[in-house]
Scaffold this active site. Structure first.
Site, short mmCIF file in Angstrom:
data_model
loop_
_atom_site.label_atom_id
_atom_site.label_comp_id
_atom_site.label_asym_id
_atom_site.label_seq_id
_atom_site.Cartn_x
_atom_site.Cartn_y
_atom_site.Cartn_z
N GLN A 35 3.98 10.46 7.94
CA GLN A 35 3.30 10.87 6.72
C GLN A 35 3.26 12.39 6.56
O GLN A 35 3.12 12.89 5.43
CB GLN A 35 1.87 10.31 6.69
CG GLN A 35 1.82 8.80 6.49
CD GLN A 35 0.41 8.25 6.54
OE1 GLN A 35 -0.53 8.94 6.97
NE2 GLN A 35 0.24 7.01 6.13
N LYS B 134 -9.69 -2.41 3.07
CA LYS B 134 -8.84 -1.21 3.02
C LYS B 134 -7.51 -1.51 2.34
O LYS B 134 -7.00 -0.69 1.57
CB LYS B 134 -8.61 -0.70 4.45
CG LYS B 134 -7.67 0.49 4.56
CD LYS B 134 -7.51 0.88 6.02
CE LYS B 134 -6.42 1.93 6.21
NZ LYS B 134 -6.77 3.23 5.63
N GLU C 149 2.97 0.11 12.39
CA GLU C 149 1.83 -0.44 11.68
C GLU C 149 1.61 -1.90 12.05
O GLU C 149 0.49 -2.42 11.95
CB GLU C 149 2.07 -0.31 10.17
CG GLU C 149 0.93 -0.76 9.30
CD GLU C 149 -0.19 0.26 9.17
OE1 GLU C 149 -1.20 -0.07 8.56
OE2 GLU C 149 -0.04 1.38 9.72
N GLY D 99 -4.78 7.48 5.69
CA GLY D 99 -3.81 8.51 6.04
C GLY D 99 -3.00 8.95 4.85
O GLY D 99 -2.61 10.13 4.75
N LYS E 204 0.84 -1.20 0.00
CA LYS E 204 0.00 0.00 0.00
C LYS E 204 0.86 1.24 0.00
O LYS E 204 0.61 2.21 -0.74
CB LYS E 204 -0.91 0.00 1.22
CG LYS E 204 -1.76 1.26 1.37
CD LYS E 204 -2.41 1.38 2.72
CE LYS E 204 -1.42 1.75 3.79
NZ LYS E 204 -2.06 2.10 5.09
N SER E 205 1.89 1.25 0.83
CA SER E 205 2.74 2.44 0.97
C SER E 205 3.44 2.78 -0.34
O SER E 205 3.52 3.95 -0.75
CB SER E 205 3.78 2.21 2.08
OG SER E 205 3.15 1.96 3.30
N SER F 175 8.20 5.61 12.53
CA SER F 175 8.13 4.92 11.23
C SER F 175 9.19 5.40 10.26
O SER F 175 8.90 5.70 9.09
CB SER F 175 6.73 5.08 10.62
OG SER F 175 5.74 4.61 11.50
N ARG G 168 -5.37 2.71 18.34
CA ARG G 168 -5.04 1.28 18.34
C ARG G 168 -4.58 0.78 19.71
O ARG G 168 -4.79 -0.38 20.04
CB ARG G 168 -3.96 1.00 17.28
CG ARG G 168 -4.53 0.99 15.87
CD ARG G 168 -3.50 0.72 14.81
NE ARG G 168 -4.15 0.50 13.52
CZ ARG G 168 -3.52 0.53 12.35
NH1 ARG G 168 -2.22 0.78 12.31
NH2 ARG G 168 -4.18 0.31 11.23
N HIS H 129 -4.17 6.53 14.52
CA HIS H 129 -4.32 5.76 13.28
C HIS H 129 -5.81 5.56 12.98
O HIS H 129 -6.64 6.36 13.38
CB HIS H 129 -3.57 4.44 13.39
CG HIS H 129 -2.11 4.57 13.11
ND1 HIS H 129 -1.29 3.49 12.86
CD2 HIS H 129 -1.30 5.66 13.03
CE1 HIS H 129 -0.04 3.91 12.63
NE2 HIS H 129 -0.04 5.22 12.74
#
Length: 427
Positions: A172, A411, A314, A96, A27-28, A199, A345, A341
């Site tokens: 991000q 997702k 993540e 995000g 995804k990233s 991250s 979480r 997130h």
């Protein structure tokens, strides 16, 4: 908006799971490739992309501002840049990547771009990137909390220059600004000011991909990134299998004493495979890389660990699931930012693992998990795909784990329920 809830009984394993899995792309990487392709000076091809809710919403957002994105072929998406024009409306879903990567790009659009998404998306932090864009002269209307819904009044250009951001809440914020920075008139010198940026591997992915697109990037000074103004090249992006998406399948091998190989894993990766391999080894797995792919073997033992997960945050939900099944206590720390997130979480994991019978101590930045005999119960997903993954992992060893909504896995991996059921059936 998300589909209605899909309750799901997590399948249990009758014995060791042994399988080779082929998973969709990261995804990233897919999200970054789409943005860089939209800003390039020529067409791009994205090979082996992830087709999931986050990435199809990203493609739709780019189309809305004038980029031709052809996703008709599952294996090869084609992106043809065009004049960036508004007005446009962007549905971020709960992604995000969209809400942080596209507002800087929207500043380059000629016209207004409105952003909104799922109800919880309005709770996800955006203020640092909004404040930084405003400091660069971008006009933005936002909610009272400087979040969604928001409107970026694009002027067709961003002058750029020097800016400061507090990216302690999400890497991000940095990635989103850097991805568009080469198109700023003066480029961008961005300095992080605040607690450590989480991250870090995702930031390295951003700068690696920027350079691959032809940008000149200097990150030699800690917490400072310099992107020179200049063109980005259209190119072919080959997307790696998604490491975060593979983690539940690796965890299945560990929980059942089996072996799972992720096929198609590249020799050189832009994802945090070294960090994850070290963590899984510490938990009791054997991790090997061969020409066949990346293989994780369960040894019959799951050990408790004490770990700083700030670089692989993540992966916290699935690692917490493994910790709940381990032979001793674990402390998973360094992830305060995951409270912002898809859901909080830390609080969500504390509540659901407690419901299953684990002993949980919640810290501002993580959890202490004391393994105890677990029982089947309803496991709330909070519209969060990683929570569903955690429930599925525990369900392999604990009968009766009822996942409130497996549909949220669309997702990032729409076929997750079918893949998981097939995996459990091979035990």
């Amino acid at each position: 908006m998300p589909a209605e809830l899909r309750p799901w009984l997590a399948p249990s394993a009758a014995g060791p799971v042994t399988a080779t899995v082929r998973l969709p792309g990261s995804k990233s990487m897919t999200a970054r490739a789409l943005v860089l392709a939209a800003l390039a000076d020529g067409p791009s091809v994205i090979e082996a992309p992830l087709r999931a809710r986050d990435t199809t919403l990203m493609a739709a957002a780019l189309r809305a501002i004038g980029v031709a994105v052809d996703t008709s072929d599952d294996d090869r998406w084609r992106v043809e840049p065009g004049p960036l024009r508004g007005p446009a409306t962007v549905d971020v879903g709960l992604a995000g990547t969209i809400m942080r990567f596209l507002p800087p790009l929207a500043g380059l659009v000629d016209g207004p771009v409105e952003f909104d998404g799922d109800p919880h998306a309005r709770n996800r932090p955006l203020r640092p990137i909004i404040e930084t864009l405003r400091s660069l002269g971008v006009t933005i209307e936002a909610s009272a909390s400087d979040g969604l819904p928001l409107t970026v009044h694009g002027a067709g250009l961003i002058e750029g220059g020097e800016a400061v951001v507090d990216a302690s809440g999400s890497s991000q914020f940095v990635s989103g600004l850097l991805l568009s920075a080469a198109r700023f008139t003066k480029g961008l010198t961005l300095r992080h000011q605040g607690p450590p940026v989480p991250s870090a591997p995702h930031l390295r992915m951003t700068t690696h991909m920027l350079r691959a697109a032809g940008a000149v990037v200097d990150e030699s000074v800690p917490d400072t990134w310099v992107v020179e103004p200049g063109p980005l090249r259209g190119r072919t992006w080959t997307i790696e299998p998604d490491l975060s998406g593979a983690l539940p399948f690796f965890a299945a091998a560990m929980v059942t004493g089996g072996a799972v190989t992720l096929a198609g894993w590249p020799e050189a990766s832009w994802q945090p495979v070294e960090q994850l391999s070290a963590l899984l080894t510490e938990l009791g797995a054997e991790v090997t890389r061969t020409g066949d792919g990346l293989t994780v073997r369960g040894t019959g033992t799951l050990r408790g660990i004490t770990a700083d997960l700030s670089e692989v945050s993540e992966m916290t939900p699935v690692l917490a699931a493994l910790a709940a099944l381990a032979d001793g206590p674990s402390e998973l720390r360094g992830v305060e930012h995951i409270r912002g997130h898809e859901t909080d979480r830390i609080a969500a994991l504390a509540a659901e693992l407690t419901t299953l019978g684990a002993g949980i101590t919640e810290f501002p930045d993580g959890l202490r998990i004391e393994p105890r005999p677990l029982r089947g119960a309803s496991f709330e997903t909070y519209a969060d795909h990683r929570m569903a993954h955690a429930a599925a992992v525990i369900g392999l060893a604990v009968q009766g784990v009822q996942v409130t909504d497996v549909g949220c896995t669309s997702k990032t991996l729409p076929e997750f329920p079918e893949l998981w059921a097939g995996l459990a059936a091979r035990s």
